[in-house]
Design an enzyme around this catalytic site. Structure first.
Site, PDB file in Angstrom:
ATOM      1  N   ARG A 104     -23.500  61.953  20.101  1.00 34.10           N
ATOM      2  CA  ARG A 104     -22.678  61.718  21.690  1.00 34.10           C
ATOM      3  C   ARG A 104     -21.973  63.160  21.780  1.00 34.10           C
ATOM      4  O   ARG A 104     -21.152  63.391  21.262  1.00 34.10           O
ATOM      5  CB  ARG A 104     -21.734  60.639  21.430  1.00 34.10           C
ATOM      6  CG  ARG A 104     -21.399  60.212  22.914  1.00 34.10           C
ATOM      7  CD  ARG A 104     -20.438  59.108  22.648  1.00 34.10           C
ATOM      8  NE  ARG A 104     -20.883  58.072  22.176  1.00 34.10           N
ATOM      9  CZ  ARG A 104     -21.191  56.959  23.136  1.00 34.10           C
ATOM     10  NH1 ARG A 104     -20.902  57.178  24.403  1.00 34.10           N
ATOM     11  NH2 ARG A 104     -21.957  55.825  22.613  1.00 34.10           N
ATOM     12  N   THR A 108     -20.228  64.712  28.174  1.00 38.46           N
ATOM     13  CA  THR A 108     -20.814  63.946  28.960  1.00 38.46           C
ATOM     14  C   THR A 108     -21.038  62.460  28.501  1.00 38.46           C
ATOM     15  O   THR A 108     -21.137  61.321  29.372  1.00 38.46           O
ATOM     16  CB  THR A 108     -22.246  64.515  29.095  1.00 38.46           C
ATOM     17  OG1 THR A 108     -22.923  64.343  27.956  1.00 38.46           O
ATOM     18  CG2 THR A 108     -22.444  65.933  29.595  1.00 38.46           C
ATOM     19  N   ASP A 200     -19.113  48.130  12.808  1.00 35.11           N
ATOM     20  CA  ASP A 200     -20.051  49.285  12.808  1.00 35.11           C
ATOM     21  C   ASP A 200     -21.005  49.340  12.064  1.00 35.11           C
ATOM     22  O   ASP A 200     -20.821  49.437  10.781  1.00 35.11           O
ATOM     23  CB  ASP A 200     -19.014  50.528  12.862  1.00 35.11           C
ATOM     24  CG  ASP A 200     -19.770  51.837  12.732  1.00 35.11           C
ATOM     25  OD1 ASP A 200     -20.871  52.307  12.195  1.00 35.11           O
ATOM     26  OD2 ASP A 200     -19.327  52.638  13.634  1.00 35.11           O
ATOM     27  N   ASP A 203     -21.340  52.330   8.985  1.00 40.42           N
ATOM     28  CA  ASP A 203     -20.169  52.238   8.279  1.00 40.42           C
ATOM     29  C   ASP A 203     -20.307  50.974   7.170  1.00 40.42           C
ATOM     30  O   ASP A 203     -20.093  51.336   6.035  1.00 40.42           O
ATOM     31  CB  ASP A 203     -18.771  51.986   8.990  1.00 40.42           C
ATOM     32  CG  ASP A 203     -18.408  53.387   9.576  1.00 40.42           C
ATOM     33  OD1 ASP A 203     -18.849  54.449   9.258  1.00 40.42           O
ATOM     34  OD2 ASP A 203     -17.494  53.276  10.375  1.00 40.42           O
TER      35      ASP A 203
HETATM   36  N1  URA Z   1     -22.663  50.351  17.150  1.00 42.25           N
HETATM   37  C1  URA Z   1     -22.414  49.729  16.168  1.00 42.25           C
HETATM   38  O1  URA Z   1     -22.459  50.146  14.960  1.00 42.25           O
HETATM   39  N2  URA Z   1     -21.586  48.460  16.629  1.00 42.25           N
HETATM   40  C2  URA Z   1     -21.197  48.050  17.644  1.00 42.25           C
HETATM   41  O2  URA Z   1     -20.720  46.843  17.646  1.00 42.25           O
HETATM   42  C3  URA Z   1     -21.983  48.863  18.625  1.00 42.25           C
HETATM   43  C4  URA Z   1     -22.489  50.095  18.461  1.00 42.25           C
END
Ligand code: URA
Length: 209
Positions: A104, A108, A200, A203
């Site tokens: 990312r 932007t 996530d 993770d």
């Molecule tokens: N990416 C993720 O890993 N979890 C989310 O809730 C949104 C984007």
């Protein structure tokens, strides 16, 4: 308009519940994502065309069916998409695997390609882009653009969990790409997480954080 398919097989839904639970640790999370990816591969390949062939069984001649049509390609979006590759290959071991890496841009906030390595014949393959989470739709859209730019003609998108916002974005930008999900959740929160979601995915898969 692209169709959205929510794969509501009871085994997918049961395992997804354990994937979502905050107390599920990395090892179990990874194994469950792998299992769900296999089950989703089973569902997403339901409409692959077949052709008839003549074979000899030990008993007699027979007319039997084999897969016809395009070969498959699996395209994980790095890094969380990697967690679904092996599960899919369990069922479609001859599929080739390409990778798309995006980051990312801090200014932007748009996804930018940093790594793309694809099978040489993507224009002849039916491609399945995989990413556990379809949140804003930015990464999925960019990955699909990246494939189309290189000649891909048939693309499906497969995610575990999506937010309606992400689904809408992909449908608008790529109306030719059908979307396959284990669940369509409520919304995105102010931090860009899917609610209720699973946190996530990268993770939790890789034990980082
Ligand atoms: N990416 C993720 O890993 N979890 C989310 O809730 C949104 C984007």
């Amino acid at each position: 308009m692209a169709k959205v398919h929510v794969l509501d097989h009871p085994l997918i839904q049961h395992k997804l519940t354990y994937i979502r639970k905050a107390e599920t640790g990395t090892k179990d999370f990874r194994e469950l994502v792998d299992e769900v990816a296999t089950l989703m591969a089973f569902e997403i390949t339901r409409d692959l065309p077949l052709e008839e062939v003549q074979i000899d069984t030990p008993v007699s001649e027979a007319t039997a069916k084999v897969l016809a049509g395009k070969k498959l390609g699996i395209i994980p979006i790095l890094r969380a998409g990697l967690g679904m590759v092996d599960g899919m290959l369990n069922l479609i071991p001859a599929a080739k695997v390409g990778h798309v890496g995006l980051y990312r841009d801090p200014e932007t906030l748009k996804p930018v390609e940093y790594y793309v390595k694809l099978p040489s014949d993507i224009e002849e393959r039916e491609l399945i882009v995989i990413d556990p989470m379809l949140a804003t739709g930015g990464s999925a859209n960019e990955a699909i653009h990246s494939l189309k730019k290189r000649g891909a003609k048939q693309i499906r998108l497969m995610c575990l969990v999506a937010a309606p916002e992400g689904v809408e974005e992909v449908q608008e930008e790529h109306p030719d790409v059908d979307i396959y999900l284990a669940a369509l959740d409520e919304k995105l929160n102010e931090k860009g997480y899917i609610v209720p979601g699973l946190g996530d995915a990268g993770d939790r898969l890789f034990g980082t954080k």
